[in-house]
Motif scaffolding. Sequence first.
Motif, PDB file in Angstrom:
ATOM      1  N   UNK A 116      11.964 -13.754  21.650  1.00 51.96           N
ATOM      2  CA  UNK A 116      10.726 -13.791  21.413  1.00 51.96           C
ATOM      3  C   UNK A 116      10.250 -12.360  21.163  1.00 51.96           C
ATOM      4  N   UNK A 117       9.454 -11.888  20.080  1.00 48.19           N
ATOM      5  CA  UNK A 117       8.639 -10.856  19.907  1.00 48.19           C
ATOM      6  C   UNK A 117       7.220 -11.017  20.318  1.00 48.19           C
ATOM      7  N   UNK A 118       6.663 -10.049  21.248  1.00 49.80           N
ATOM      8  CA  UNK A 118       5.235 -10.385  21.587  1.00 49.80           C
ATOM      9  C   UNK A 118       4.634  -8.882  21.173  1.00 49.80           C
ATOM     10  N   UNK A 119       3.234  -9.296  20.376  1.00 50.27           N
ATOM     11  CA  UNK A 119       2.601  -8.463  19.753  1.00 50.27           C
ATOM     12  C   UNK A 119       1.213  -8.209  20.553  1.00 50.27           C
ATOM     13  N   UNK A 120       0.974  -6.886  20.918  1.00 46.68           N
ATOM     14  CA  UNK A 120       0.047  -6.539  21.976  1.00 46.68           C
ATOM     15  C   UNK A 120      -1.010  -5.607  21.111  1.00 46.68           C
ATOM     16  N   UNK A 121      -2.196  -6.040  20.903  1.00 46.41           N
ATOM     17  CA  UNK A 121      -3.272  -5.278  20.179  1.00 46.41           C
ATOM     18  C   UNK A 121      -4.439  -4.919  20.907  1.00 46.41           C
ATOM     19  N   UNK A 122      -4.426  -3.713  21.182  1.00 46.96           N
ATOM     20  CA  UNK A 122      -5.640  -3.230  22.121  1.00 46.96           C
ATOM     21  C   UNK A 122      -7.205  -3.582  21.053  1.00 46.96           C
ATOM     22  N   UNK A 123      -8.033  -4.279  21.844  1.00 44.73           N
ATOM     23  CA  UNK A 123      -9.092  -4.363  20.863  1.00 44.73           C
ATOM     24  C   UNK A 123     -10.327  -3.459  21.388  1.00 44.73           C
ATOM     25  N   UNK A 124     -10.169  -2.075  21.072  1.00 47.11           N
ATOM     26  CA  UNK A 124     -10.898  -1.118  21.579  1.00 47.11           C
ATOM     27  C   UNK A 124     -12.340  -1.020  20.918  1.00 47.11           C
ATOM     28  N   UNK A 125     -12.422  -1.879  19.867  1.00 47.03           N
ATOM     29  CA  UNK A 125     -13.958  -1.564  19.210  1.00 47.03           C
ATOM     30  C   UNK A 125     -14.113  -3.087  18.648  1.00 47.03           C
TER      31      UNK A 125
END
Length: 495
Positions: A127-136
């Motif tokens: 399983x590949x996890x994708x982590x996006x920083x919601x900085x704006x």
Amino acid sequence: MATLSELLRGRTTLPDHDIEWLQLLVGDWQLVADLSFADLVLWVRSTSERWEAVAHVRPTTGQLVFVEDQVGRVADEGRTRDLLSEAADEQRILRVRHVVVTHEQAPDQSVREEYIPVVRGGHVVAVMTRHTNLWTTRTPSRLELTYLATADALCRMVTGGEFPHSGAPTGLRRGAPRVGDGVIRLDVDGIVTYASPNAVSALHRLGHLGEVVGASLAQIVTDNVRESYPVDEGLPLVVTGRQPWRTEVVAGGTTVSMRAIPLTEAGQRFGAIVLMRDVGELRRRERELMTKDATIREIHHRVKNNLQSVAALLRLQARRLPEGDARAALAEAERRVGTIAMVHDQLSQGFDETVDFDPIAQRGLGAVVEVSANGAPVHTVTHGSFGRLRAEDATSLAMILSELVQNAIEHGLGDAGGEVRIAIERLADDRGQPMLAVSVEDDGKGIDPARRPGSGLGTQIVQSLVADLQGRISWEGVVPHGTRARFTASLRPVT
């Protein structure tokens, strides 16, 4: 640190073909991370039925999430472990939005997490996890929207077992394009639907000055390729986005590297992305280096020829002299010049200033035995390997070895002949610098008490060369009879 292959083989029961698939994915997932502006982490079920992270990549196009490497992390009891298991069991992408990350790697960050099953042959291998920083909260640009849509398509292909492309070429030249270098999005007919500013600039440098969006990429490239340059047979596949291939186009005084990644859904191609990078300056530097390498090889070749001419002149001069010390001295000078010529001959055949010394040693031994044995039966035995050496060390070492073997034959074995044994050992000093320990041993009559070792011209040359190599040399008797010369030499590192 263990490699991905070692981690997978040591902590899972995955078969080799699944491990190879995951290696292909990790070899190409920087593309997905950059298009997603997100960290990616690869999780596998270990033999203890725990989810463990075995690979981690950060984006080069946006703000990262994890400061510390996630490799080796174990999914604890709770949400992460449950979502990993759910994504794997149901073979579907799970999205968890606006997750507040509170662990020490990324405190107080609002992060969107996605759990993407990695499927091969109809079954989940990781399983590949994708982590996006919601900085704006600002409205994303068209570039960001296009990149994110493309990344989503690639993630669906991962879950559908359609990415990575196992047929894509490997081991290509330096300068392969990446997302930051330029991205073009094509529809199923090869028409450009989006081109990043860097991609437009690369096409302009090829000579295209018109609009890019709405035009056929194949037509743009074809109109600007010079007939005088050879065209790669993979070019049509790349500019139409039909195959996962790479190519280079030479036009407008520059070179552009291009890579196509077809986008598919349920096996049907609906478009492609083409990465492109202006590598004109990189290729120019490579050509300069190739020219420099060729020049260096030519210099070594000419030095070798000149030294062989000198050796021939010495040989001619020696023939004009009667038997005696003068003729013997010229013969020895000829042999020494020939030994140096052998090193330059080997250097003229390579691409750098290092040589594989073992062939030089064998050729040198054969030449010394032929000249010095005078018909006596002499046999040489070599144990160990010299390996690759810098040119400076190789020249000195060839001279040392030649002189010691000649002394062993002439003063040790004499007219009766015998055996000469050379033993080589690669070592390292206290600072980790490479060293050589070499012994040259004969089974002859042994050390002559009336003749102190090191008193002749040849052994004086040897002592001087060993000192230049920051080494030491000694002579000792061998039981029941014979002589052994031992020396050490500090070597320059081979880069």
